[in-house]
Design an enzyme around this catalytic site. Structure first.
Site, PDB file in Angstrom:
ATOM      1  N   ASP A   1      -3.122  -1.122  32.449  1.00 31.79           N
ATOM      2  CA  ASP A   1      -3.291  -1.127  33.889  1.00 31.79           C
ATOM      3  C   ASP A   1      -3.799   0.217  34.388  1.00 31.79           C
ATOM      4  OD1 ASP A   1      -2.913  -3.295  35.374  1.00 31.79           O
ATOM      5  OD2 ASP A   1      -0.951  -2.699  36.179  1.00 31.79           O
TER       6      ASP A   1
ATOM      7  N   SER B   1     -19.214  -4.677  24.558  1.00 30.29           N
ATOM      8  CA  SER B   1     -17.927  -4.836  25.219  1.00 30.29           C
ATOM      9  C   SER B   1     -18.104  -5.896  26.311  1.00 30.29           C
ATOM     10  CB  SER B   1     -17.532  -3.487  25.796  1.00 30.29           C
ATOM     11  OG  SER B   1     -16.283  -3.573  26.393  1.00 30.29           O
TER      12      SER B   1
ATOM     13  N   LYS C   1      -8.828 -14.255  26.061  1.00 30.58           N
ATOM     14  CA  LYS C   1      -9.248 -12.933  25.600  1.00 30.58           C
ATOM     15  C   LYS C   1      -8.118 -12.407  24.724  1.00 30.58           C
ATOM     16  CE  LYS C   1     -11.244  -8.601  27.184  1.00 30.58           C
ATOM     17  NZ  LYS C   1     -10.416  -7.650  26.438  1.00 30.58           N
TER      18      LYS C   1
ATOM     19  N   GLU D   1     -11.652 -11.473  16.608  1.00 32.26           N
ATOM     20  CA  GLU D   1     -10.570 -10.531  16.879  1.00 32.26           C
ATOM     21  C   GLU D   1      -9.522 -10.584  15.771  1.00 32.26           C
ATOM     22  OE1 GLU D   1     -11.418  -8.996  19.580  1.00 32.26           O
ATOM     23  OE2 GLU D   1      -9.654  -8.118  20.537  1.00 32.26           O
TER      24      GLU D   1
ATOM     25  N   LYS E   1     -17.999 -17.388  29.328  1.00 31.83           N
ATOM     26  CA  LYS E   1     -19.364 -17.143  28.845  1.00 31.83           C
ATOM     27  C   LYS E   1     -20.287 -18.246  29.345  1.00 31.83           C
ATOM     28  CE  LYS E   1     -17.399 -15.192  24.647  1.00 31.83           C
ATOM     29  NZ  LYS E   1     -16.965 -15.375  23.279  1.00 31.83           N
TER      30      LYS E   1
ATOM     31  N   CYS F   1      37.507  -4.544  25.512  1.00 33.69           N
ATOM     32  CA  CYS F   1      38.956  -4.679  25.324  1.00 33.69           C
ATOM     33  C   CYS F   1      39.515  -3.703  24.287  1.00 33.69           C
ATOM     34  CB  CYS F   1      39.297  -6.115  24.939  1.00 33.69           C
ATOM     35  SG  CYS F   1      38.803  -6.530  23.263  1.00 33.69           S
TER      36      CYS F   1
HETATM   37  S1  IVH Z   1     -16.949 -11.959  23.259  1.00 33.85           S
HETATM   38  C1  IVH Z   1     -20.801 -10.062  23.423  1.00 33.85           C
HETATM   39  N1  IVH Z   1     -14.750 -13.359  23.237  1.00 33.85           N
HETATM   40  O1  IVH Z   1     -12.715  -8.188  24.147  1.00 33.85           O
HETATM   41  C2  IVH Z   1     -19.468 -10.510  23.798  1.00 33.85           C
HETATM   42  N2  IVH Z   1     -14.580 -11.005  23.096  1.00 33.85           N
HETATM   43  O2  IVH Z   1     -13.231  -6.186  26.193  1.00 33.85           O
HETATM   44  C3  IVH Z   1     -18.387  -9.653  23.273  1.00 33.85           C
HETATM   45  N3  IVH Z   1     -12.312 -10.171  22.912  1.00 33.85           N
HETATM   46  O3  IVH Z   1     -14.754  -6.142  22.204  1.00 33.85           O
HETATM   47  C4  IVH Z   1     -17.207 -10.273  22.826  1.00 33.85           C
HETATM   48  N4  IVH Z   1     -11.308 -12.132  22.940  1.00 33.85           N
HETATM   49  O4  IVH Z   1     -12.844  -7.371  21.023  1.00 33.85           O
HETATM   50  C5  IVH Z   1     -15.291 -12.138  23.196  1.00 33.85           C
HETATM   51  N5  IVH Z   1     -12.888 -14.717  23.216  1.00 33.85           N
HETATM   52  C6  IVH Z   1     -13.411 -13.510  23.158  1.00 33.85           C
HETATM   53  C7  IVH Z   1     -12.631 -12.349  23.049  1.00 33.85           C
HETATM   54  C8  IVH Z   1     -13.257 -11.107  23.024  1.00 33.85           C
HETATM   55  C9  IVH Z   1     -11.132 -10.841  22.851  1.00 33.85           C
HETATM   56  C10 IVH Z   1     -12.425  -8.710  22.877  1.00 33.85           C
HETATM   57  C11 IVH Z   1     -13.502  -8.169  21.965  1.00 33.85           C
HETATM   58  C12 IVH Z   1     -14.351  -7.293  22.839  1.00 33.85           C
HETATM   59  C13 IVH Z   1     -13.408  -7.005  23.970  1.00 33.85           C
HETATM   60  C14 IVH Z   1     -14.130  -6.604  25.233  1.00 33.85           C
END
Ligand code: IVH
Length: 702
Positions: A42, A88, A121, A176, A302, A423
């Protein structure tokens, strides 16, 4: 809607800006290398927002380290270049921000996004796994996004990342690596046994473990794939296919190849055709978060179609076709100030941590469970430690682990009690959970309050204060004494008039006739709550049969395994004098409508005695069904407690459960039903409103 109060850190001048960038760089380096940052998620997000605001207003003064400008997290000099940058994700924190993002994406590609894919995520770290002709040959961390560290030594320790694919293709799987909660607990146990410091949370544990070489031990981790791409050596036809597939199809393809994806979890990736559908799915995943066996810190959305992704393109830091919808942090760092030792109703002495108050997802947390003394030792916790505190949903907050590198040297050891803090009796330290040798007599008021509670003997008019009065007057020394109380004794108590006395005696008389299941529950046998007590009572039908059962016999009751059975038998032996006394006081010891099992003479008996036959009456509208109740009941069911609802389900032939799974047959969802309803919807489990359910079981309502 899920939104966060995450505001931007306020940066007042260039010096503060430089400091903020430095802090962010350090935190980011710690994040990507498995160290523990001084900032929790956070605080990091707030800092980055502040930096972004400052960057926008002072474009000529942006420092090279600013996390807004470059491929984020680039602190590690990797030695294996990525064929395609590992980007990222940009973040949004609310429905409004997400909607605005979809609008800007639509403007960019000239039309609304055709279809979205929505997936959790995962809170671990990104890796690229290279397969050559189907064999896993190389594992690389994300590093700075353009090159990462070779961590191929970890091959074979990561579940879900097979050594060999089901087809001999050359391909890179991205995804991941994380530790499930169970893997994290195990890893810390193994690590501390080897003299190491415990990891603060599963994410750090995965990062540290993935990069560690030459360790004397290995601990398992888990992989979830979220990307599949062609490598220079990829078979031409296969590469062509991959380039055209929608993200959801790529994930299906990855699963076919034998790679683990979220498909098998309670939060599988799904597609959505509209912003509203995406937001509904975001709410569902958020509601399920607390129950997941692994950590998630948001939802990734996405553009699903390859064509839309191509049209959107990517920036240097993140793709424009994907976004992370961040969920509120469930972990914060705070300090452990004190440890309190509380005695529960069965005599268990449980440590509770007093914390410097910290806000997690809108609530101020001051206490967190420390489980048991062995756990404190295993985590090497000390007073004054900075600790990672975890709180998700309604789950009791827990101290995850100390943040060891923030130690000043002034931390003090946690002193374990030598005698019962309540106790003064000795402590039985033979099991992980310590117990006062005085057992359930130690905290008599608590054990009596529980026994006469609404879901047990339901003695009206016998509240906490009255129980304290009875105990202090020396009239009651155990549960059975309640049933021996005389009119004169009660009249002799302060504030006890004739009417209250007669009412209490009548209520106790009613309680004498409660079914065995409730009497058993009132005894507070450790390891058995309300539903287990009902199952035992229905199976054995009489207290005599329960007491005659050995561990093998008691295991025939559904849900009692090899671990629980002997402890239940031992508890019942401990309770024998009390049970005799209750029976002598006229308390009912039979379960209405249940018949005792035939004596088990042969092994075959165990198989013949299926739990369903014995645990529930054959027939009834819910025969063979597992039913979960959630939310507030209305109509004729409005006044029923959750326990009474469960009793009703069992009377109607069903089995009551508290958690939704694929095996659930029906979820009765009342007002304000939350995560269980969401889970039922996502699993396609049948839902019924309270009124509909009441009609179904009308013949069984009292
Ligand atoms: S897609 C090009 N899908 O989040 C797209 N990333 O904050 C890049 N992550 O570095 C990644 N769950 O380590 C994607 N379902 C998911 C994800 C995911 C976790 C992580 C990943 C990335 C980070 C970015």
């Amino acid at each position: 809607m899920i939104g966060m109060t995450t505001s931007a850190a306020v940066i007042v001048d260039a010096a503060a800006y430089a400091q903020a960038v430095e802090d962010a760089v350090n935190a980011s380096a710690a994040y990507y290398t498995g160290g523990t940052s001084v900032l929790d998620d956070d605080a990091y997000d707030r800092l980055v927002r502040g930096i972004a605001e400052w960057d926008a207003e002072h474009p000529d003064q942006i420092l090279p380290g600013s996390p807004t400008g470059k491929v984020a997290g680039g602190a590690v000099e990797g030695d294996v270049p990525h064929t395609v940058a590992m980007l990222s994700l940009d973040n949004v924190f609310s429905a409004e921000e997400f909607t605005a993002w979809t609008a800007s994406l639509a403007r960019r590609i000239g039309h609304d996004v055709e279809r979205f894919s929505v997936e959790p995520k995962l809170d671990g770290l990104a890796v690229a796994a290279r397969y050559t002709h189907g064999r896993l040959t190389r594992l690389i961390t994300r590093g700075d996004g353009t090159a990462g560290e070779d961590v191929s030594h970890a091959i074979g320790t990561i579940e879900g990342l097979p050594g060999e694919l089901t087809e001999p293709v050359t391909v890179e799987v991205r995804g991941e690596v994380l530790m499930t909660t169970a893997q994290f607990e195990h890893a810390n146990e193994v690590r501390t046994t080897h003299g190491g410091q415990p990891f603060a949370n599963p994410r750090n544990a995965a990062a540290g473990t993935l990069r560690a070489r030459d360790r004397a031990y290995t601990v398992p981790m888990t992989f979830f794939g979220y990307g599949l791409l062609a490598l220079p050596g990829t078979e031409e036809e296969f590469a062509g296919q991959l380039g055209e597939l929608a993200h959801s199809d790529l994930m299906a393809r990855a699963a076919e190849l034998g790679v683990n994806t979220t498909a098998g979890t309670a939060v599988p990736g799904v597609t959505a055709d509209s912003v509203e559908q995406v937001l509904a799915r975001v709410r569902e995943i958020a509601a399920l978060r607390a129950e997941l066996p692994f950590g998630i810190d948001g939802i990734v959305i996405k553009a699903d179609l390859a064509a839309d992704q191509r049209a959107a393109g990517s920036g240097s830091r993140a793709p424009r076709w994907a976004i992370a919808y961040k969920l509120p942090a469930v972990e914060k760092i705070t300090r452990l100030l004190e440890v309190q030792w509380n005695v529960g109703r069965t005599g268990i002495i449980a440590p509770r941590g007093v914390l410097e108050p910290v806000e997690i997802d809108g609530s101020t947390i001051t206490y967190a469970t420390l489980h048991n003394p062995a756990d404190i030792t295993r985590r090497d916790l000390r007073l004054g430690d900075h600790v990672m505190v975890h709180r998700a949903g309604d789950v009791i907050p827990r101290v995850e682990a100390p943040v060891a590198h923030l130690r000043t040297g002034e931390e003090q050891p946690i002193v374990f009690p030598e005698v019962c803090p309540r106790c003064g009796s000795g402590i039985d330290t033979g099991e992980q959970r310590w117990r006062c040798e005085n057992g359930r007599n130690c905290h008599l008021v608590a054990s009596l309050s529980y026994a006469v509670g609404r879901d047990q003997l339901d003695v009206e008019g016998l509240g906490h204060t009255r129980i304290v009065q009875l105990v202090e007057a020396g009239l009651v020394a155990d549960l059975a004494d309640l049933f021996a109380l005389t009119r004169d004794q009660l009249l002799g108590l302060e504030r006890m008039g004739e009417t209250s006395t007669d009412n209490l005696l009548a209520a106790l008389d009613t309680a004498r006739g409660r079914p065995l299941s409730r009497v058993l529950c009132a005894l507070g046998v450790r390891g058995t709550g309300r539903s287990m007590s009902r199952r035992i009572a229905r199976y054995f039908a009489t207290m005599d049969h329960i007491r005659a059962a050995d561990a093998a016999a008691i295991q025939r009751v559904e849900g009692i395994g090899t671990e629980k059975a002997p402890s239940i038998v031992a508890e019942l032996a401990e309770l024998a004098p009390l049970i005799d006394k209750l029976a002598a006081a006229g308390v009912n010891m039979t379960e209405p409508g249940a018949t005792p099992p035939a004596p088990a003479t042969e092994d075959a008996q165990a198989d013949a005695d299926t739990d369903a036959e014995n645990a529930a009456p054959v027939g009834g509208p819910l025969a063979g069904m597992t039913v979960v109740v959630t939310g507030a009941m209305t109509g004729v069911l409005e006044k029923l407690s959750r326990n009474q609802m469960n009793e009703l389900i069992e009377r109607a032939g069903g089995r009551a459960s508290s958690s939704v799974s694929k095996k659930t047959s029906l979820v009765v969802a009342g007002d304000n039903a939350g995560s269980k309803r969401a889970k039922a919807e996502s699993l396609g489990v049948r839902l019924a409103a309270p009124d509909e359910f009441a009609t179904l079981v009308a013949d069984f309502l009292d």
